[in-house]
Design an enzyme around this catalytic site. Structure first.
Site, short mmCIF file in Angstrom:
data_model
loop_
_atom_site.label_atom_id
_atom_site.label_comp_id
_atom_site.label_asym_id
_atom_site.label_seq_id
_atom_site.Cartn_x
_atom_site.Cartn_y
_atom_site.Cartn_z
N ASP A 1 0.80 -0.53 -13.50
CA ASP A 1 1.10 0.49 -12.16
C ASP A 1 0.11 1.40 -12.85
O ASP A 1 0.57 1.99 -14.27
CB ASP A 1 3.19 0.90 -12.49
CG ASP A 1 2.90 2.34 -11.94
OD1 ASP A 1 2.19 3.72 -11.96
OD2 ASP A 1 4.28 3.15 -12.05
N VAL A 2 -1.25 1.69 -11.95
CA VAL A 2 -1.31 2.94 -12.52
C VAL A 2 -0.97 3.77 -13.14
O VAL A 2 -2.08 4.53 -14.10
CB VAL A 2 -2.71 2.62 -11.45
CG1 VAL A 2 -3.49 1.65 -11.42
CG2 VAL A 2 -2.81 4.05 -10.46
N TYR B 1 -0.88 16.33 -4.02
CA TYR B 1 -2.21 15.23 -3.74
C TYR B 1 -3.37 16.31 -3.64
O TYR B 1 -4.28 15.19 -4.40
CB TYR B 1 -1.57 15.24 -1.79
CG TYR B 1 -2.24 13.91 -1.88
CD1 TYR B 1 -2.31 12.42 -2.11
CD2 TYR B 1 -3.33 13.82 -1.08
CE1 TYR B 1 -3.36 11.50 -1.73
CE2 TYR B 1 -4.35 13.50 -0.23
CZ TYR B 1 -4.12 11.83 -0.34
OH TYR B 1 -5.37 10.63 -0.17
N ALA C 1 -4.77 18.78 -5.36
CA ALA C 1 -5.04 19.69 -6.26
C ALA C 1 -5.31 17.45 -7.42
O ALA C 1 -5.86 17.70 -8.16
CB ALA C 1 -3.67 19.45 -6.98
N LYS D 1 -6.77 14.48 -6.24
CA LYS D 1 -7.56 14.50 -5.29
C LYS D 1 -8.64 15.45 -5.67
O LYS D 1 -10.32 15.23 -5.60
CB LYS D 1 -7.59 14.57 -4.36
CG LYS D 1 -6.65 13.38 -3.63
CD LYS D 1 -6.73 11.59 -4.09
CE LYS D 1 -6.10 10.69 -3.55
NZ LYS D 1 -6.77 9.51 -3.92
P1 NDP Z 1 -2.29 2.64 1.46
O1 NDP Z 1 -0.57 3.58 1.29
O2 NDP Z 1 -1.96 2.16 2.41
O3 NDP Z 1 -1.69 1.67 -0.17
C1 NDP Z 1 -1.82 2.29 -1.95
C2 NDP Z 1 -2.65 0.97 -2.41
O4 NDP Z 1 -1.94 1.59 -3.52
C3 NDP Z 1 -1.11 0.26 -2.52
O5 NDP Z 1 -1.68 -0.94 -2.48
C4 NDP Z 1 -0.36 0.00 -3.26
O6 NDP Z 1 0.15 -1.46 -4.16
C5 NDP Z 1 -1.21 0.82 -4.16
N1 NDP Z 1 -0.54 1.43 -5.16
C6 NDP Z 1 0.19 2.43 -4.41
N2 NDP Z 1 0.73 2.77 -6.42
C7 NDP Z 1 0.49 2.68 -7.43
C8 NDP Z 1 0.75 2.69 -8.42
N3 NDP Z 1 1.46 3.33 -8.91
N4 NDP Z 1 0.11 1.06 -9.44
C9 NDP Z 1 -0.38 0.17 -8.90
N5 NDP Z 1 -0.90 1.04 -7.19
C10 NDP Z 1 -0.20 1.91 -6.18
O7 NDP Z 1 -3.00 3.87 1.26
P2 NDP Z 1 -4.33 3.91 1.20
O8 NDP Z 1 -4.65 2.41 1.68
O9 NDP Z 1 -4.49 4.96 2.91
O10 NDP Z 1 -4.90 4.72 0.81
C11 NDP Z 1 -6.10 4.65 -0.95
C12 NDP Z 1 -6.56 5.61 -1.24
O11 NDP Z 1 -7.16 6.39 -0.05
C13 NDP Z 1 -5.31 6.14 -1.91
O12 NDP Z 1 -6.09 6.93 -3.47
C14 NDP Z 1 -5.37 7.59 -1.16
O13 NDP Z 1 -5.53 9.16 -1.10
C15 NDP Z 1 -7.03 7.81 -0.11
N6 NDP Z 1 -7.04 8.48 1.18
C16 NDP Z 1 -6.84 7.57 2.21
C17 NDP Z 1 -6.44 8.24 3.36
C18 NDP Z 1 -6.17 7.66 4.43
O14 NDP Z 1 -6.31 8.35 5.96
N7 NDP Z 1 -5.27 6.34 4.56
C19 NDP Z 1 -7.35 10.27 3.35
C20 NDP Z 1 -8.02 9.87 2.12
C21 NDP Z 1 -7.53 9.38 1.04
P3 NDP Z 1 1.51 -1.38 -3.57
O15 NDP Z 1 2.08 -1.85 -1.90
O16 NDP Z 1 1.38 -2.36 -4.57
O17 NDP Z 1 2.67 -0.07 -4.33
#
Ligand code: NDP
Length: 247
Positions: free
Chosen positions: A66-67, A158, A160, A162
């Site tokens: 967990d990051v 969120y 804040a 980002k």
């Molecule tokens: P998803 O929710 O589809 O996937 C999130 C990923 O992050 C999963 O692999 C999840 O793993 C992992 N994750 C979440 N919390 C943790 C944690 N505490 N420790 C380790 N891994 C974690 O998100 P997206 O792919 O949509 O987003 C990816 C990035 O892009 C994020 O930073 C998001 O804020 C950013 N973003 C996304 C946008 C969008 O429209 N989708 C727009 C702008 C930015 P697990 O499944 O194992 O929990």
């Protein structure tokens, strides 16, 4: 510089789903050894790893942590570095949203969003940067969001986190540039992943000149470029992958 077996190595946080999975696939199929981090969905992480191997990429290293949990993340990243060396690139992609109007935001969701999205930059970034500084090379790519740039109602927590990432990345870029390390931000707009579920996409598309949501691999290609040797003169930048979305 390449690590064991002459392969370039990259740590991708949140590599099991959505944009992180696409980044892992883009880099893994380009020959990088991916250290694929996830938090809970091991099945999803394994599927991404299998797709990379099926496409002829090096077998990824799965890394559950967990990051947002400082002790757990620091321990896990240190163990990865002890076992495989410092990665050539770090992609800080893991992120969560806990949306709602600001006045109704509870402390727990504020803390979770800030811990995962922003403190993860410290806990995962610090041990990796120490090694990159010693080696005098490295690529760091951070995933921010259009929410940090144009604001987003219902996403104060969120946005804040980002916005903090953009400021942190720009400052880090200045610190580490003398050692040949680049730090850049990719800032997606609306991208079709689980995170977008529940968002008022139809309404928001009015602000997207290209008139559609993006696909995870469209973001991944930008990240792959910023991790490449070709991007050696690009640092401290914020690259929007957002269909032209702005104000
Ligand atoms: P998803 O929710 O589809 O996937 C999130 C990923 O992050 C999963 O692999 C999840 O793993 C992992 N994750 C979440 N919390 C943790 C944690 N505490 N420790 C380790 N891994 C974690 O998100 P997206 O792919 O949509 O987003 C990816 C990035 O892009 C994020 O930073 C998001 O804020 C950013 N973003 C996304 C946008 C969008 O429209 N989708 C727009 C702008 C930015 P697990 O499944 O194992 O929990």
């Amino acid at each position: 510089m390449a690590g064991e077996l002459g392969l370039k190595q990259v740590l991708v946080t949140g590599g099991s789903r959505g944009i992180g999975a696409a980044i892992s696939l883009a880099l893994g199929t380009a020959g990088w050894r991916v250290w694929l981090n996830y938090r809970s969905r091991e099945d999803a992480a394994r599927k991404v790893a299998a797709r990379i191997e099926a496409a002829g990429g090096p077998p990824p290293v799965l890394a559950r942590f967990d990051v947002g949990n400082r002790a757990e993340a620091e321990r896990a990243v240190k163990a990865l570095i002890d076992a495989h060396g410092t990665p050539d690139a770090l992609v800080l992609n893991a992120g969560v949203n806990r949306d709602g109007l600001f006045v109704f935001t509870d402390d727990a969701s504020w803390d979770e969003v800030l811990a995962t999205n922003l403190t993860g930059f410290l806990t995962v970034g610090r041990p990796v940067l120490k090694g990159m500084l010693r080696r005098r090379s490295g690529r760091v790519v951070v995933l921010s969001s259009i929410a940090a740039q144009r604001g987003s109602p219902g996403q104060v927590n969120y946005a804040a986190s980002k916005g903090g990432l953009v400021a942190a990345a720009r400052s880090l870029a200045l610190e580490v540039a003398p050692r040949g390390i680049t730090v850049n931000v990719v800032s997606p707009g609306l991208v079709e992943t689980e995170m977008l579920e529940g968002a008022p996409v139809k309404q928001l598309l009015a602000y997207v000149p290209l008139g559609r949501v993006g696909q995870p691999d469209e973001v991944a290609h930008a990240v792959r470029y910023l991790c490449s040797d070709e991007a050696g003169y690009v640092t401290g930048q914020v690259l929007g992958v957002n269909g032209g979305m702005w104000m």
